[in-house]
Each structure stands twice: as structure tokens, then as C-alpha cells.
Scaffold this motif. Sequence first.
Motif, PDB file in Angstrom:
ATOM      1  N   TYR B 152      45.604 -16.349 -46.834  1.00  0.00           N
ATOM      2  CA  TYR B 152      45.108 -14.974 -46.986  1.00  0.00           C
ATOM      3  C   TYR B 152      43.711 -14.937 -47.593  1.00  0.00           C
ATOM      4  N   ALA B 153      42.834 -15.717 -47.090  1.00  0.00           N
ATOM      5  CA  ALA B 153      41.483 -15.764 -47.667  1.00  0.00           C
ATOM      6  C   ALA B 153      40.394 -15.754 -46.593  1.00  0.00           C
ATOM      7  N   LEU B 154      40.658 -16.399 -45.452  1.00  0.00           N
ATOM      8  CA  LEU B 154      39.595 -16.550 -44.451  1.00  0.00           C
ATOM      9  C   LEU B 154      39.202 -15.234 -43.782  1.00  0.00           C
ATOM     10  N   HIS B 155      40.004 -14.197 -43.927  1.00  0.00           N
ATOM     11  CA  HIS B 155      39.659 -12.905 -43.314  1.00  0.00           C
ATOM     12  C   HIS B 155      38.607 -12.147 -44.143  1.00  0.00           C
ATOM     13  N   TRP B 156      38.287 -12.686 -45.324  1.00  0.00           N
ATOM     14  CA  TRP B 156      37.196 -12.108 -46.132  1.00  0.00           C
ATOM     15  C   TRP B 156      35.863 -12.615 -45.586  1.00  0.00           C
ATOM     16  N   LEU B 157      35.000 -11.703 -45.197  1.00  0.00           N
ATOM     17  CA  LEU B 157      33.678 -12.104 -44.700  1.00  0.00           C
ATOM     18  C   LEU B 157      32.758 -12.438 -45.866  1.00  0.00           C
ATOM     19  N   SER B 158      31.807 -13.348 -45.610  1.00  0.00           N
ATOM     20  CA  SER B 158      30.866 -13.718 -46.673  1.00  0.00           C
ATOM     21  C   SER B 158      29.838 -12.614 -46.905  1.00  0.00           C
ATOM     22  N   LYS B 159      29.688 -11.745 -45.915  1.00  0.00           N
ATOM     23  CA  LYS B 159      28.785 -10.595 -46.085  1.00  0.00           C
ATOM     24  C   LYS B 159      29.057  -9.577 -44.984  1.00  0.00           C
ATOM     25  N   ILE B 160      28.568  -8.370 -45.189  1.00  0.00           N
ATOM     26  CA  ILE B 160      28.631  -7.343 -44.150  1.00  0.00           C
ATOM     27  C   ILE B 160      27.501  -7.625 -43.153  1.00  0.00           C
ATOM     28  N   PRO B 161      27.820  -7.647 -41.855  1.00  0.00           N
ATOM     29  CA  PRO B 161      26.757  -7.910 -40.870  1.00  0.00           C
ATOM     30  C   PRO B 161      25.609  -6.906 -41.046  1.00  0.00           C
ATOM     31  N   GLU B 162      24.395  -7.437 -41.027  1.00  0.00           N
ATOM     32  CA  GLU B 162      23.241  -6.577 -41.329  1.00  0.00           C
ATOM     33  C   GLU B 162      23.096  -5.402 -40.357  1.00  0.00           C
ATOM     34  N   GLN B 193      30.357 -12.280 -37.322  1.00  0.00           N
ATOM     35  CA  GLN B 193      30.278 -12.710 -38.720  1.00  0.00           C
ATOM     36  C   GLN B 193      31.496 -13.558 -39.086  1.00  0.00           C
ATOM     37  N   PHE B 194      32.671 -13.137 -38.616  1.00  0.00           N
ATOM     38  CA  PHE B 194      33.878 -13.919 -38.895  1.00  0.00           C
ATOM     39  C   PHE B 194      33.751 -15.324 -38.304  1.00  0.00           C
ATOM     40  N   ALA B 195      33.306 -15.391 -37.054  1.00  0.00           N
ATOM     41  CA  ALA B 195      33.179 -16.696 -36.388  1.00  0.00           C
ATOM     42  C   ALA B 195      32.204 -17.581 -37.152  1.00  0.00           C
ATOM     43  N   ASN B 196      31.096 -16.993 -37.548  1.00  0.00           N
ATOM     44  CA  ASN B 196      30.086 -17.721 -38.304  1.00  0.00           C
ATOM     45  C   ASN B 196      30.659 -18.239 -39.635  1.00  0.00           C
ATOM     46  N   ASP B 197      31.404 -17.382 -40.327  1.00  0.00           N
ATOM     47  CA  ASP B 197      31.975 -17.756 -41.624  1.00  0.00           C
ATOM     48  C   ASP B 197      33.038 -18.844 -41.464  1.00  0.00           C
ATOM     49  N   MET B 198      33.904 -18.684 -40.466  1.00  0.00           N
ATOM     50  CA  MET B 198      34.965 -19.680 -40.304  1.00  0.00           C
ATOM     51  C   MET B 198      34.368 -21.020 -39.877  1.00  0.00           C
ATOM     52  N   PHE B 267      40.081  -9.138 -38.928  1.00  0.00           N
ATOM     53  CA  PHE B 267      41.380  -9.684 -38.523  1.00  0.00           C
ATOM     54  C   PHE B 267      41.276 -10.165 -37.087  1.00  0.00           C
ATOM     55  N   PRO B 268      41.149 -11.475 -36.904  1.00  0.00           N
ATOM     56  CA  PRO B 268      40.914 -12.015 -35.566  1.00  0.00           C
ATOM     57  C   PRO B 268      42.222 -12.126 -34.782  1.00  0.00           C
ATOM     58  N   THR B 269      42.111 -12.553 -33.546  1.00  0.00           N
ATOM     59  CA  THR B 269      43.297 -12.920 -32.757  1.00  0.00           C
ATOM     60  C   THR B 269      43.464 -14.439 -32.849  1.00  0.00           C
ATOM     61  N   GLN B 270      44.651 -14.893 -32.467  1.00  0.00           N
ATOM     62  CA  GLN B 270      44.881 -16.345 -32.442  1.00  0.00           C
ATOM     63  C   GLN B 270      43.875 -17.016 -31.508  1.00  0.00           C
ATOM     64  N   ALA B 271      43.580 -16.349 -30.393  1.00  0.00           N
ATOM     65  CA  ALA B 271      42.651 -16.926 -29.417  1.00  0.00           C
ATOM     66  C   ALA B 271      41.267 -17.148 -30.045  1.00  0.00           C
ATOM     67  N   GLU B 272      40.812 -16.178 -30.815  1.00  0.00           N
ATOM     68  CA  GLU B 272      39.507 -16.344 -31.472  1.00  0.00           C
ATOM     69  C   GLU B 272      39.520 -17.541 -32.425  1.00  0.00           C
ATOM     70  N   VAL B 273      40.604 -17.642 -33.186  1.00  0.00           N
ATOM     71  CA  VAL B 273      40.707 -18.735 -34.159  1.00  0.00           C
ATOM     72  C   VAL B 273      40.708 -20.088 -33.440  1.00  0.00           C
ATOM     73  N   GLU B 274      41.477 -20.170 -32.358  1.00  0.00           N
ATOM     74  CA  GLU B 274      41.537 -21.426 -31.590  1.00  0.00           C
ATOM     75  C   GLU B 274      40.156 -21.808 -31.064  1.00  0.00           C
ATOM     76  N   THR B 275      39.437 -20.821 -30.557  1.00  0.00           N
ATOM     77  CA  THR B 275      38.101 -21.084 -30.013  1.00  0.00           C
ATOM     78  C   THR B 275      37.169 -21.660 -31.085  1.00  0.00           C
ATOM     79  N   ILE B 276      37.238 -21.073 -32.279  1.00  0.00           N
ATOM     80  CA  ILE B 276      36.356 -21.536 -33.364  1.00  0.00           C
ATOM     81  C   ILE B 276      36.720 -22.965 -33.785  1.00  0.00           C
ATOM     82  N   ILE B 277      38.005 -23.252 -33.891  1.00  0.00           N
ATOM     83  CA  ILE B 277      38.440 -24.607 -34.276  1.00  0.00           C
ATOM     84  C   ILE B 277      38.000 -25.617 -33.217  1.00  0.00           C
ATOM     85  N   GLU B 278      38.165 -25.251 -31.948  1.00  0.00           N
ATOM     86  CA  GLU B 278      37.768 -26.178 -30.876  1.00  0.00           C
ATOM     87  C   GLU B 278      36.259 -26.395 -30.865  1.00  0.00           C
TER      88      GLU B 278
END
Lengths: 362, 362
Positions: B152-162, B193-198, B267-278
Amino acid sequence: METNKIYSSSPLKSFPTNGGKGPLSYANNCQYQKNGVVLTQALIYEEITKKLDTEFLLSHLNPFRISDMGCSVGPNTFIVVQNIIEAVKSKLNLNKDMIDFQVFFNDHSENDFNTLFKSLPVERNYFAAGVPGSFHRRLLPSSSLHLVNTSYALHWLSKIPEEIQDKNSPAWNKGKVHYSSSSKNVEAAYAAQFANDMESFLKARAEEIVHGGFLAVLLPCIPNEANPSKCTINALFEFMGSGLMDMVNMGSVDEAEVDSFNVPLYFPTQAEVETIIERNGCFKIEKMQQICRPMRGFTRQEVENFAMTVRAAMEEVPREHFGSEIAAEVFNRFSEKLVESCVFSDPTYVPMIDLFAFLKRI
Amino acid sequence: METNKIYSSSPLKSFPTNGGKGPLSYANNCQYQKNGVVLTQALIYEEITKKLDTEFLLSHLNPFRISDMGCSVGPNTFIVVQNIIEAVKSKLNLNKDMIDFQVFFNDHSENDFNTLFKSLPVERNYFAAGVPGSFHRRLLPSSSLHLVNTSYALHWLSKIPEEIQDKNSPAWNKGKVHYSSSSKNVEAAYAAQFANDMESFLKARAEEIVHGGFLAVLLPCIPNEANPSKCTINALFEFMGSGLMDMVNMGSVDEAEVDSFNVPLYFPTQAEVETIIERNGCFKIEKMQQICRPMRGFTRQEVENFAMTVRAAMEEVPREHFGSEIAAEVFNRFSEKLVESCVFSDPTYVPMIDLFAFLKRI
């Protein structure tokens, strides 16, 4: 669920320095300790560059792990750590990417780590971690540290010796808050507790520091031949005790409360420290040096500042026993008595010594 | 003095969970997260006992080093850590003295580490350390960790997109505080922003985790096919935004203040998370599983409790922007709107998913 106890949180008494960054905080009232720390930086640097074995260093990293034990809330701990890192890098002429440094900042779990963490230097060349817990016990994995520092911390006892709180003991410390003008029984009880605590500290560090690693100690002491009751540092607690007895006479504090109150600080001689290190047997004394700061000719403001330093470091001791209001009054009276006293001018009072020791884990 | 910057304290925004142990504290209002953590303990245990390579384990210790990143103030983090240790010990049938465990509890330096440290289990079978700093950056030495957890931590963004704060951008998020009912531009800015942070998180962890080590992730998500505006979790922020607009209409908050306020959660989808990990390429997905908690048929008290959980986790977000008083009012209105809403009964609202992922550092 199986729980192998390898560490248990401290049921020991702990008295954190004043937290935060306010006017009474340790962070803003630690100039005395800072001066001592600054005076020893060149010694630590020299010892590291002379004694750190390059072969050892290369076989036991990376990362190079450092701990400052009894670090309080800063900023002095950051000065110590940066100096150690610069010395290690200088020794190996390391370029900046060759090695990681990891620093473990330790103090009691009641220490204000929130302030410490927010005060960490923004630009730093090490990974920082905080380690909560009493340094009289194990805090870190076996053989995981290369260098441990402890400044102005080992004189804090882990507890008040039981016999000085026992009305039926010859060491009962009635009407006093420290040992210097008490019976020899009281002094002996304090000395035994200090020896026991320092032995626990050395035993735990011997397990945590790799063979060939180092332990740097800075500890307030008194000269070998000194009479504790004529030492400036001990006189401070005479003033504290006498202020409390004034409050007893005025009816604002109960006498029994003073009888059961004692300050958990002990100032050994170099000879005592050497004996304890030798008895432990895990460390070779690479260097031991007394640093004298005469502490004479203070202005009134300087004496008041010094009283504030004492307050910031140990206000929690009377606060825990008497409550905040009485504790504040104790330090107001302490400051007044210190200003009026002759301990910084009377040459028969022996100044405190900062004892620096640099030990090698053998 | 040379200062090689390997870590700089966060100039990133951070919003600590409510500290202390009071009625509004995270420590007393994290039942939702606790349930999720408890539900995944068996999965983590199973993955460790199935996938941890004994040969690897024996060649890379001792100690076995674990970090819980975004740990907040407890107590959930202690449950996670104890479970991991039991699993590792079970795998090797370790007797109690065979191996040291060292645990690094990480969160922002603004997190209430004082409460965390005072809450550490008294009897524990690991050495504990706190590591302050943003997990979007390096926190620990290279290849020094065997297993990292983040719940329950990765859904926090490091900043608000400018761009969503820029009046001249097509992604300006006027009158809204989140993305679900805003334009696709706003949603895309949050997603980027989420993709960038993760990616930053995975890059840093890939350097810290030894090859063969693991990363366990628990992250609130929405189903792949879901429309964000019909997801319960996003609806929450509609209520928050609508409560704020009510306050604008009543004159207690300035409209421009709401326009410039946005909630840094995605709050991403599983597909987004998989894409970032890959795309990161440093981790193999050993297991990925969705844990559904229907969240239906809540009593009024349960809805109010849930509102308290949201408040404890993120009150600092409106507090930092509007001040404490308005923030309290925001959550009072939020709770009322949530109680009156149909998001926990209307079947067209899609419940949040807890996505569990167990990754191996390859």
C-alpha cells in the motif's frame, strides 16, 4: 509462531536529550559537546589513515559500515561521520564511486529520531539508517561494522544502582543526587555500575565489529588522581542537589522524593577505563589521549550557556522523576547557583577531561 | 571537503500518514490495509518457501537483510516482516542461532519514526533499523538486500504532474482533485507520473537487491477493463472534491485553492503494472494475483471506519494545502458523503483490487 529472542526492546531507563529544534533543544544547546567532537576529529582522521589496514579494508567491503552510538539528534553526529568517511577515502585514495558507505545512527528508542532524520545533511555521501535501542546490548548483526564511534554517551548509566536507592543499605544516598560528596559506598556503587555498563557495551561491540575494525570513544572523565568532590563536573550535581534541597525546605518538593532521586551519570578516570578495556580483552588500545579544556574565565553568559547545555542533555532525568514543572525549576536554580559559584574560577576545582580512545578489534 | 552526492534528501513532496497513537492516527486506523496484508501473508510464505534458492541463500548471508519500504508507523509492517522471517527459516529448517536477520524499515523522513521505533515488538528475532527517504531513490548499498516488501505504498505519486496544475495546459484539472471524472489528458498525466515513479522504484531496488533476491508488492489497483470513474476507490476522491466545492460555494475555501489542489494517488491496472515491470527488465514475475475484497453491505459504522482509514492515511495532503482546520472539515464532509453514497451498494461501482506481485531479481 517461534520467536527467537535475539534482541528485546529496552526495559532499561533511558533519558533522551531534549528533542526538536526549540530554544531548550539539545540540537541548539550542544556547543560544549561540539567543541569536544571538533577537537578530536583530527585525531580520528590520523588514526584511521595510520592504522586502517588497506588489505583488511579491501577484503571487508563494500559497503564500509559505520555506526555512531548514542548519537542524539544531531548535528554533532554528522560532523563525526563525515570526518570518518573522509579519512577512509583518503587512506585508499578512493575515487567517488569505488565504495558505498552506510551509517547507522544509534540511540535509545525514546530519542527524537524524527528530528535527527529531518536534519540529515541534504547532500551526503553515505546511506543513512537509524538504529533504536540501548547500546548496552546487541544492535546490529555479527561482524557487520567496520568502525563504531561513541561521543559523550558512555558516561550515562543504564540504571541507578539498586543499593543507593535502598534505605537499608549502607550505600543509601539520602539527601544527595550524585556520588561526589556522598559516602565511599555510594561512589563504589556508581563505579561498579559504570564498569558493568561499559563491559556490556564492549562485549556487544566486539561481536558487531569485524576483526581489524575500530572503536573510537570520546568520554568525559576526571584525572586519575582527582578527588571527585573537587571536580567541576561533579560539583554541578552538588548544585542540582542543593537546589532540590532548597525546594524541600520551601515545601515545593517532598524530601523522600529527593532521597529517591539520583543522576545516572558517572565520570571515570582514564585508569578505570583502561582496566575495563583490558578486562574485556577484545580491543587493543591504539591511542588514548586526554583532551583538557580548562574552562576558566567564563563570562556570566557563557556560564548560563553551559547550564543550558547541561539542561538540554539531561532535563529528562528530573522530568521523569518530578514532572516538567519541578524539572524546569531545578534547572533555573541550577543555572543561578552555577553563575554564583566559583567552580570556574577557584583553582582547587579540577576541570573535566575529555578522554579520547581509539581501539582496534583484535 | 569533497562531498560525493550519492543520496540527497527528498525535495519531493511527501505526505506522512497520521503519526502518534491517537484516535486519528494511522496506527489506530489501518484495519483495511491490515486485512490486505494478512490476506497476502500465506502467498508470501508460499513463494519464499517455493522459490528461494537454498544455494543462493547460503552463499549470500549472513545476515539475511529485509526491507519494508513505505512502512508507515506500524503495526502492519511488523506482521509482514515476521512472516517473511518465518518463511525463510522454514525453508532452510534453520535453527535459531544459525542466521541473523536485519530489517530496514523505510519511509519518508517526515514519517513518524519515533512512534514506529517505540512500537517495535519487544521480543523480536531481528535487528531493526529505520531508513528515512523516498523509495523512488537509492536508500541502501548495492546488492545489500535479500528481500524487499512494499505494501500500500506504490500508489503514492512522488509529485503532482506539472501539466495538471498549469492553467494553460489542456490537462489543467480545474475544479477537480483527482483524475477519474476529469479529461483523458488529466488521467494520462497521472498514469505517466505513476509509470515514471514505479520505474524509479524498480531501478533503485534492482541495484539494492542481490541477484536471486525478491521483491514483494501489494498495490491497490482497478480491474483492467474498468472505467476509472466507476471504480469505488476513485469515487472517494469525487466526494472529497465535491465536499471542497461545497466549501467554495459556502465561501470558506477559495476556488483557486481547489483548482490548485490535487490528490497524489494513482490506481493502475494489473496490465499497466506488468508493462512497467517488463520494461524495467530486472525482475521476473514469479507470481501475480488479484485479491478481491467485495466491500459490499457495509454498516454505517463500517463506512465511517473506512472513511477514518482514508483520513489517517492521507489527511496530510489537504492539511499541507489548506491547513489543519479545512482539512478536518474536508474529512468530515467526506465521511458524510461516503455514508450517504451508494458506492458500497450500487453494483455498477467496481471495487478496488489488491494486486499482489512476487518478483525475482534476475
